[in-house]
Design a protein around this motif. Structure first.
Motif, PDB file in Angstrom:
ATOM      1  N   MET A  41     -19.544 -83.187  50.470  1.00  0.00           N
ATOM      2  CA  MET A  41     -19.741 -83.626  51.848  1.00  0.00           C
ATOM      3  C   MET A  41     -19.722 -82.416  52.788  1.00  0.00           C
ATOM      4  N   ALA A  42     -20.669 -82.374  53.700  1.00  0.00           N
ATOM      5  CA  ALA A  42     -20.736 -81.255  54.638  1.00  0.00           C
ATOM      6  C   ALA A  42     -19.923 -81.584  55.883  1.00  0.00           C
ATOM      7  N   PHE A  43     -19.197 -80.602  56.386  1.00  0.00           N
ATOM      8  CA  PHE A  43     -18.470 -80.765  57.632  1.00  0.00           C
ATOM      9  C   PHE A  43     -19.293 -80.184  58.768  1.00  0.00           C
ATOM     10  N   VAL A  44     -19.205 -80.821  59.904  1.00  0.00           N
ATOM     11  CA  VAL A  44     -20.001 -80.416  61.063  1.00  0.00           C
ATOM     12  C   VAL A  44     -19.077 -79.765  62.090  1.00  0.00           C
ATOM     13  N   ASP A  45     -19.516 -78.639  62.643  1.00  0.00           N
ATOM     14  CA  ASP A  45     -18.733 -77.943  63.659  1.00  0.00           C
ATOM     15  C   ASP A  45     -19.692 -77.433  64.736  1.00  0.00           C
ATOM     16  N   LEU A  46     -19.723 -78.148  65.848  1.00  0.00           N
ATOM     17  CA  LEU A  46     -20.697 -77.841  66.886  1.00  0.00           C
ATOM     18  C   LEU A  46     -20.377 -76.558  67.659  1.00  0.00           C
ATOM     19  N   SER A  47     -19.241 -75.934  67.342  1.00  0.00           N
ATOM     20  CA  SER A  47     -18.930 -74.651  67.988  1.00  0.00           C
ATOM     21  C   SER A  47     -19.545 -73.479  67.204  1.00  0.00           C
ATOM     22  N   PHE A  48     -20.137 -73.780  66.060  1.00  0.00           N
ATOM     23  CA  PHE A  48     -20.659 -72.702  65.212  1.00  0.00           C
ATOM     24  C   PHE A  48     -21.715 -71.837  65.899  1.00  0.00           C
ATOM     25  N   PRO A  49     -22.678 -72.428  66.653  1.00  0.00           N
ATOM     26  CA  PRO A  49     -23.658 -71.558  67.328  1.00  0.00           C
ATOM     27  C   PRO A  49     -22.997 -70.513  68.232  1.00  0.00           C
ATOM     28  N   ASP A  50     -21.906 -70.875  68.873  1.00  0.00           N
ATOM     29  CA  ASP A  50     -21.181 -69.889  69.694  1.00  0.00           C
ATOM     30  C   ASP A  50     -20.604 -68.790  68.804  1.00  0.00           C
ATOM     31  N   GLU A  51     -20.051 -69.191  67.677  1.00  0.00           N
ATOM     32  CA  GLU A  51     -19.466 -68.200  66.766  1.00  0.00           C
ATOM     33  C   GLU A  51     -20.533 -67.242  66.238  1.00  0.00           C
ATOM     34  N   LEU A  52     -21.728 -67.768  66.031  1.00  0.00           N
ATOM     35  CA  LEU A  52     -22.804 -66.912  65.501  1.00  0.00           C
ATOM     36  C   LEU A  52     -23.168 -65.789  66.465  1.00  0.00           C
ATOM     37  N   GLU A  53     -22.831 -65.953  67.727  1.00  0.00           N
ATOM     38  CA  GLU A  53     -23.132 -64.885  68.693  1.00  0.00           C
ATOM     39  C   GLU A  53     -22.420 -63.600  68.309  1.00  0.00           C
ATOM     40  N   ARG A  54     -21.256 -63.721  67.676  1.00  0.00           N
ATOM     41  CA  ARG A  54     -20.535 -62.526  67.200  1.00  0.00           C
ATOM     42  C   ARG A  54     -21.317 -61.806  66.113  1.00  0.00           C
TER      43      ARG A  54
ATOM     44  N   GLN B  75     -34.342 -75.157  57.273  1.00  0.00           N
ATOM     45  CA  GLN B  75     -33.148 -75.864  56.810  1.00  0.00           C
ATOM     46  C   GLN B  75     -31.872 -75.067  57.127  1.00  0.00           C
ATOM     47  N   MET B  76     -31.938 -73.756  56.908  1.00  0.00           N
ATOM     48  CA  MET B  76     -30.772 -72.921  57.195  1.00  0.00           C
ATOM     49  C   MET B  76     -30.455 -72.936  58.698  1.00  0.00           C
ATOM     50  N   ILE B  77     -31.507 -72.950  59.510  1.00  0.00           N
ATOM     51  CA  ILE B  77     -31.295 -72.966  60.963  1.00  0.00           C
ATOM     52  C   ILE B  77     -30.646 -74.286  61.371  1.00  0.00           C
ATOM     53  N   ARG B  78     -31.072 -75.358  60.739  1.00  0.00           N
ATOM     54  CA  ARG B  78     -30.468 -76.672  61.027  1.00  0.00           C
ATOM     55  C   ARG B  78     -28.987 -76.683  60.642  1.00  0.00           C
ATOM     56  N   TYR B  79     -28.677 -76.109  59.479  1.00  0.00           N
ATOM     57  CA  TYR B  79     -27.264 -76.006  59.079  1.00  0.00           C
ATOM     58  C   TYR B  79     -26.473 -75.249  60.151  1.00  0.00           C
ATOM     59  N   ALA B  80     -27.086 -74.166  60.669  1.00  0.00           N
ATOM     60  CA  ALA B  80     -26.395 -73.373  61.697  1.00  0.00           C
ATOM     61  C   ALA B  80     -26.197 -74.191  62.967  1.00  0.00           C
ATOM     62  N   GLN B  81     -27.189 -74.981  63.334  1.00  0.00           N
ATOM     63  CA  GLN B  81     -27.071 -75.765  64.574  1.00  0.00           C
ATOM     64  C   GLN B  81     -25.928 -76.766  64.513  1.00  0.00           C
ATOM     65  N   ILE B  82     -25.743 -77.361  63.344  1.00  0.00           N
ATOM     66  CA  ILE B  82     -24.690 -78.388  63.232  1.00  0.00           C
ATOM     67  C   ILE B  82     -23.379 -77.797  62.704  1.00  0.00           C
ATOM     68  N   GLY B  83     -23.392 -76.506  62.418  1.00  0.00           N
ATOM     69  CA  GLY B  83     -22.165 -75.866  61.956  1.00  0.00           C
ATOM     70  C   GLY B  83     -21.763 -76.302  60.560  1.00  0.00           C
ATOM     71  N   ALA B  84     -22.727 -76.496  59.690  1.00  0.00           N
ATOM     72  CA  ALA B  84     -22.437 -76.862  58.299  1.00  0.00           C
ATOM     73  C   ALA B  84     -22.104 -75.587  57.521  1.00  0.00           C
ATOM     74  N   ARG B  85     -20.916 -75.039  57.810  1.00  0.00           N
ATOM     75  CA  ARG B  85     -20.528 -73.747  57.230  1.00  0.00           C
ATOM     76  C   ARG B  85     -20.528 -73.777  55.706  1.00  0.00           C
ATOM     77  N   ASP B  86     -20.029 -74.883  55.146  1.00  0.00           N
ATOM     78  CA  ASP B  86     -19.953 -74.946  53.678  1.00  0.00           C
ATOM     79  C   ASP B  86     -21.338 -74.880  53.057  1.00  0.00           C
ATOM     80  N   ARG B  87     -22.321 -75.535  53.679  1.00  0.00           N
ATOM     81  CA  ARG B  87     -23.690 -75.489  53.148  1.00  0.00           C
ATOM     82  C   ARG B  87     -24.258 -74.074  53.257  1.00  0.00           C
ATOM     83  N   ILE B  88     -23.982 -73.413  54.371  1.00  0.00           N
ATOM     84  CA  ILE B  88     -24.489 -72.050  54.566  1.00  0.00           C
ATOM     85  C   ILE B  88     -23.878 -71.113  53.522  1.00  0.00           C
ATOM     86  N   LEU B  89     -22.579 -71.230  53.301  1.00  0.00           N
ATOM     87  CA  LEU B  89     -21.918 -70.336  52.346  1.00  0.00           C
ATOM     88  C   LEU B  89     -22.322 -70.659  50.908  1.00  0.00           C
TER      89      LEU B  89
END
Ligand code: SF4
Ligand code: SF4
Length: 105
Positions: free
Chosen positions: A1-14, A43-57
């Motif tokens: 199951m993927a977890f969603v974190d909508l703060s991820f786009p902000d974190e990506l700014e780092r 697909q990867m960009i969509r994962y980033a938008q919803i903060g699906a960190r586990d899917r990205i990793l």
């Protein structure tokens, strides 16, 4: 199951990415990408938008498929800079792999 974190786009700014939420998921980048691989890079960009960190990793190795041809960035109608997004996601993934001592197979 993927977890969603909508703060991820902000974190990506780092990691040098400020256009994550500019993408409106039209699919032009996936259609033009010479890799023709699993909706890459959309697909990867969509994962980033919803903060699906586990899917990205989990799928991080796929980020190294990118050829840096720039076609996605040239054709993106939203100027979301998908090629740069992929590079930023690489930096994010590398940061976590190094921290966790992970060696991709
Ligand atoms: S990055 Fe651009 S081309 Fe790709 S899906 Fe998003 S808006 Fe469309
Ligand atoms: S820069 Fe990478 S993701 Fe973009 S079209 Fe080229 S190979 Fe595909």
């Amino acid at each position: 199951m993927a977890f969603v974190d909508l703060s991820f786009p902000d974190e990506l700014e780092r990691f040098g990415v400020s256009t994550t939420l500019d993408c409106f998921n039209c699919g032009t980048c996936a259609a033009i990408c010479p890799l023709i691989y699993e909706h890459f890079p959309r697909q990867m960009i969509r994962y980033a938008q919803i903060g699906a960190r586990d899917r990205i990793l989990e799928n991080g190795v796929e980020l190294w498929r990118c050829l840096h041809c720039g076609l996605c960035t040239q054709t993106c109608p939203r100027e979301a800079n998908p090629g740069e997004l992929i590079l930023g996601l690489r930096r994010y993934v590398l940061h976590h792999w190094r921290r966790d001592g992970h060696v991709p197979s």
